[in-house]
Every structure is written in C-alpha cells, then in structure tokens.
Scaffold this motif. Structure first.
Motif, short mmCIF file in Angstrom:
data_model
loop_
_atom_site.label_atom_id
_atom_site.label_comp_id
_atom_site.label_asym_id
_atom_site.label_seq_id
_atom_site.Cartn_x
_atom_site.Cartn_y
_atom_site.Cartn_z
N THR A 1 -3.06 -0.60 1.75
CA THR A 1 -2.42 0.46 2.53
C THR A 1 -3.21 1.76 2.47
O THR A 1 -3.11 2.60 3.37
CB THR A 1 -0.98 0.74 2.05
OG1 THR A 1 -1.01 1.10 0.67
CG2 THR A 1 -0.10 -0.46 2.25
N MET A 2 -4.01 1.94 1.44
CA MET A 2 -4.79 3.16 1.29
C MET A 2 -6.28 2.95 1.56
O MET A 2 -7.09 3.86 1.38
CB MET A 2 -4.61 3.73 -0.13
CG MET A 2 -3.20 4.19 -0.41
SD MET A 2 -2.70 5.56 0.67
CE MET A 2 -1.13 4.97 1.26
N GLY A 3 -6.67 1.76 1.99
CA GLY A 3 -8.04 1.52 2.38
C GLY A 3 -8.95 1.05 1.27
O GLY A 3 -10.18 0.99 1.45
N LEU A 4 -8.41 0.69 0.11
CA LEU A 4 -9.21 0.13 -0.97
C LEU A 4 -9.26 -1.39 -0.83
O LEU A 4 -8.27 -2.01 -0.41
CB LEU A 4 -8.62 0.50 -2.33
CG LEU A 4 -8.57 2.00 -2.66
CD1 LEU A 4 -7.74 2.23 -3.91
CD2 LEU A 4 -9.97 2.56 -2.85
N SER A 5 -10.37 -1.99 -1.20
CA SER A 5 -10.50 -3.42 -0.98
C SER A 5 -11.12 -4.19 -2.14
O SER A 5 -11.10 -5.42 -2.13
CB SER A 5 -11.35 -3.67 0.28
OG SER A 5 -12.65 -3.09 0.12
N ARG A 6 -11.64 -3.52 -3.15
CA ARG A 6 -12.37 -4.22 -4.22
C ARG A 6 -11.48 -4.37 -5.45
O ARG A 6 -11.22 -3.41 -6.19
CB ARG A 6 -13.64 -3.45 -4.56
CG ARG A 6 -14.57 -3.32 -3.36
CD ARG A 6 -15.82 -2.54 -3.70
NE ARG A 6 -16.66 -3.26 -4.65
CZ ARG A 6 -17.79 -2.75 -5.17
NH1 ARG A 6 -18.17 -1.53 -4.86
NH2 ARG A 6 -18.51 -3.47 -6.01
N LEU A 7 -11.00 -5.57 -5.67
CA LEU A 7 -10.08 -5.87 -6.77
C LEU A 7 -10.79 -6.74 -7.81
O LEU A 7 -11.34 -7.79 -7.48
CB LEU A 7 -8.84 -6.59 -6.23
CG LEU A 7 -7.81 -7.05 -7.26
CD1 LEU A 7 -7.24 -5.85 -8.04
CD2 LEU A 7 -6.67 -7.82 -6.57
N ASN B 1 5.73 1.04 -12.92
CA ASN B 1 5.26 -0.31 -12.69
C ASN B 1 3.76 -0.27 -12.40
O ASN B 1 3.24 0.71 -11.86
CB ASN B 1 6.03 -0.90 -11.50
CG ASN B 1 5.48 -2.23 -11.06
OD1 ASN B 1 4.59 -2.28 -10.24
ND2 ASN B 1 6.01 -3.30 -11.63
N LEU B 2 3.05 -1.32 -12.77
CA LEU B 2 1.61 -1.36 -12.59
C LEU B 2 1.20 -1.06 -11.15
O LEU B 2 0.33 -0.22 -10.89
CB LEU B 2 1.07 -2.74 -13.01
CG LEU B 2 -0.41 -3.01 -12.76
CD1 LEU B 2 -1.28 -1.99 -13.47
CD2 LEU B 2 -0.76 -4.43 -13.20
N ALA B 3 1.83 -1.74 -10.20
CA ALA B 3 1.48 -1.53 -8.79
C ALA B 3 1.83 -0.11 -8.33
O ALA B 3 1.14 0.46 -7.48
CB ALA B 3 2.17 -2.56 -7.91
N GLN B 4 2.91 0.46 -8.88
CA GLN B 4 3.25 1.83 -8.53
C GLN B 4 2.17 2.80 -9.00
O GLN B 4 1.80 3.75 -8.29
CB GLN B 4 4.59 2.23 -9.17
CG GLN B 4 5.79 1.50 -8.59
CD GLN B 4 7.07 1.81 -9.36
OE1 GLN B 4 7.04 2.10 -10.56
NE2 GLN B 4 8.20 1.75 -8.67
N ALA B 5 1.66 2.57 -10.20
CA ALA B 5 0.58 3.42 -10.71
C ALA B 5 -0.67 3.29 -9.85
O ALA B 5 -1.33 4.29 -9.52
CB ALA B 5 0.26 3.04 -12.16
N VAL B 6 -0.99 2.07 -9.43
CA VAL B 6 -2.13 1.86 -8.54
C VAL B 6 -1.91 2.61 -7.23
O VAL B 6 -2.82 3.24 -6.69
CB VAL B 6 -2.36 0.37 -8.28
CG1 VAL B 6 -3.43 0.16 -7.21
CG2 VAL B 6 -2.76 -0.35 -9.57
N GLN B 7 -0.67 2.56 -6.71
CA GLN B 7 -0.37 3.22 -5.44
C GLN B 7 -0.58 4.72 -5.52
O GLN B 7 -1.13 5.34 -4.60
CB GLN B 7 1.08 2.92 -5.03
CG GLN B 7 1.44 3.43 -3.64
CD GLN B 7 0.85 2.56 -2.54
OE1 GLN B 7 1.38 1.52 -2.20
NE2 GLN B 7 -0.27 3.00 -1.98
N VAL B 8 -0.15 5.33 -6.63
CA VAL B 8 -0.33 6.78 -6.80
C VAL B 8 -1.81 7.14 -6.81
O VAL B 8 -2.25 8.07 -6.12
CB VAL B 8 0.35 7.26 -8.09
CG1 VAL B 8 -0.02 8.71 -8.39
CG2 VAL B 8 1.87 7.13 -7.98
#
Length: 263
Positions: free
Chosen positions: A34-40, A152-159
């Motif tokens: 959603t924020m344009g990041l793609s490298r996981l 939550n882990l994903a919430q932290a990533v979202q911020v």
C-alpha cells in the motif's frame, strides 16, 4: 514499451526476523504494498510459505512470492549501507534513537543515491535481540502511548512504511476528479450571454450599467471555471430569460426595485 520509473522505495528492504505467525507475514506484505515497498526479507520464519500468509496478504501475494528467505540476519543485510532496528524497549545503545518522521528523510536520501537500506523487525513476542540490534547502525522507535505501546508487527511496518512514503511522495492529485477547463472564448461568450440576460430580466439597466459586469467578471475570475460549469450557468441564464411554456413565473415582493441595483 516504456520502462517503469524507478523509486527510492525500491532500495528499501523490510526484514522480518524469526516471525512466528504466518498471518503477520501476509499482513506485512499488504502494509508494504500500500505504501509502494516491495522488497521483503524473512529471516528463519517459523511457517512460510503458508496459506494464512497468502490470505492476509489480500492482493499482495506477489510480495510473498518474491520474498527472500535466509537463515541468518547477516544474509538479509548484505550490501546495505543503512541498517535500522525497530525497537520499543530501553537498551544500552551506542547510537541515538530516532522516531520514524525524523529518520525517513535520511533513509530516502540514501536510497535516492542508489544505496540499499534495511529496516529490521523482530519477533512478535520479544522484538529484536540485543545481538540483532548491534548489527544495525540506526535505531528507530515509534512514539506510541507509553502506558500501552504494544503494536502488532504489521501495524509497526505500516507506520514505518507510511513515513517513508510521505518522505517520497505526498501528491494526492490522482484522487482528484478532473474536468476540462473552460476556454477564454467559452467564458467571454458566457459574459455576453449574462449581460444580455440580465438586461432582459430587468436586473441590469443598459443606460446606467454602473459596475455590475466588471464586478461579475471579478467574481467569476477568482476561480478557474470548468467547461461544464460554464454550460450550467448559461443554462440557468436561458431558463431565466425563456421560462418553459406553462411554468408559472411568480414575481417576488421588491423585484421591481432591483433593476441596476448593483454598485
């Protein structure tokens, strides 16, 4: 075929270390996309690949399919010049702690130069170990409620991903509805139509026009009229001068005093 434009976000890795729940990996992929990041990058995940991760990715399964899975954190950080640890705990640190808004422009500046940047997130229960933090040269902490800072882990990533996005692009023009602007000729015809209509309905006295039309020009000149808006205004003028057959036109008290009333 035109080559897609490169973005500094293409140089940023999100690294999840020893993730326990596959749903958090899927939710992280969604937060990233959603924020344009793609490298996981995934360091020794407990369950991956996993159907639950795909379910919670919700349209970001391509990030899961492209995720790089490694056994050691060192492998996920290889080649990076900026390595950021996310931590919510007090530690004995040799580097200062920054919040995401402070740090994001620094990371984007480095990414614009073509350097790779990694942001490292720890396990859901205990976060990063001290040894993992020591492998990073920056520390970021989300300024949450000190009485309840559990994210939550994903919430932290979202911020973090949101702040990185804001450091690159704040343009919301793609959400704006676009209409064709009225041309100079369209607007001049509208003013001529307006003057004639105002004379016909007795609002403008041509012998004593005063400054009515210049004032109306200034009024409409404050905005950029769209073609459809000019069409609406001219339709209203036509209806005022030529009421439909059979429609009763009611004169309001005082109408006879309004002719040429605008100074």
């Amino acid at each position: 075929m035109q080559t897609p434009k490169s973005s500094p976000l293409d140089h940023i890795r999100v690294v999840l270390s020893h993730t326990s729940h596959p749903g958090n990996i899927g939710s992280t992929a969604r937060a990233m996309k959603t924020m344009g990041l793609s490298r996981l990058y995934l360091v020794n995940p407990k369950f991956f690949p996993d159907p639950q991760a795909e379910t919670l990715a919700s349209g970001a399964v391509d990030l899961l399919e492209g995720a790089i899975v490694v056994d050691r954190l060192e492998d996920a950080l290889a080649g990076c010049t900026q390595v950021v640890a996310l931590s919510a705990r007090r530690r004995e640190l040799t580097v200062p702690v920054q919040n995401p808004r402070e740090l994001a422009p620094v990371l984007i500046k480095e990414a614009r130069r073509g350097a790779d940047v990694a942001i490292v997130f720890g396990t859901e229960m205990s976060g990063l170990t001290n040894e993992e933090v020591r492998q990073c040269n920056r520390v970021v902490s989300i300024p949450a409620n000190p009485e309840y800072s559990s994210l939550n882990l994903a919430q932290a990533v979202q911020v973090i991903a949101y702040e990185l996005r804001m450091a690159v692009d704040t343009d919301l023009e793609h959400l704006q509805e676009r209409h064709e602007l009225a041309s100079h000729d369209d607007i001049e015809r509208m003013y001529a139509h307006m003057e004639t209509a105002l004379i016909d309905i007795g609002f403008l006295n041509p012998r004593y026009p005063k400054r009515l039309m210049p004032r109306l020009r200034r009024l409409f000149g404050r905005i950029q009229l769209e073609k459809v808006e000019v069409d609406i205004l001219r339709g209203m003028l036509r209806a005022a001068v030529e009421p439909p057959a059979g429609r009763r036109v009611v004169a309001m008290p005082g109408d006879e005093e309004k002719s040429g009333s605008a100074e």
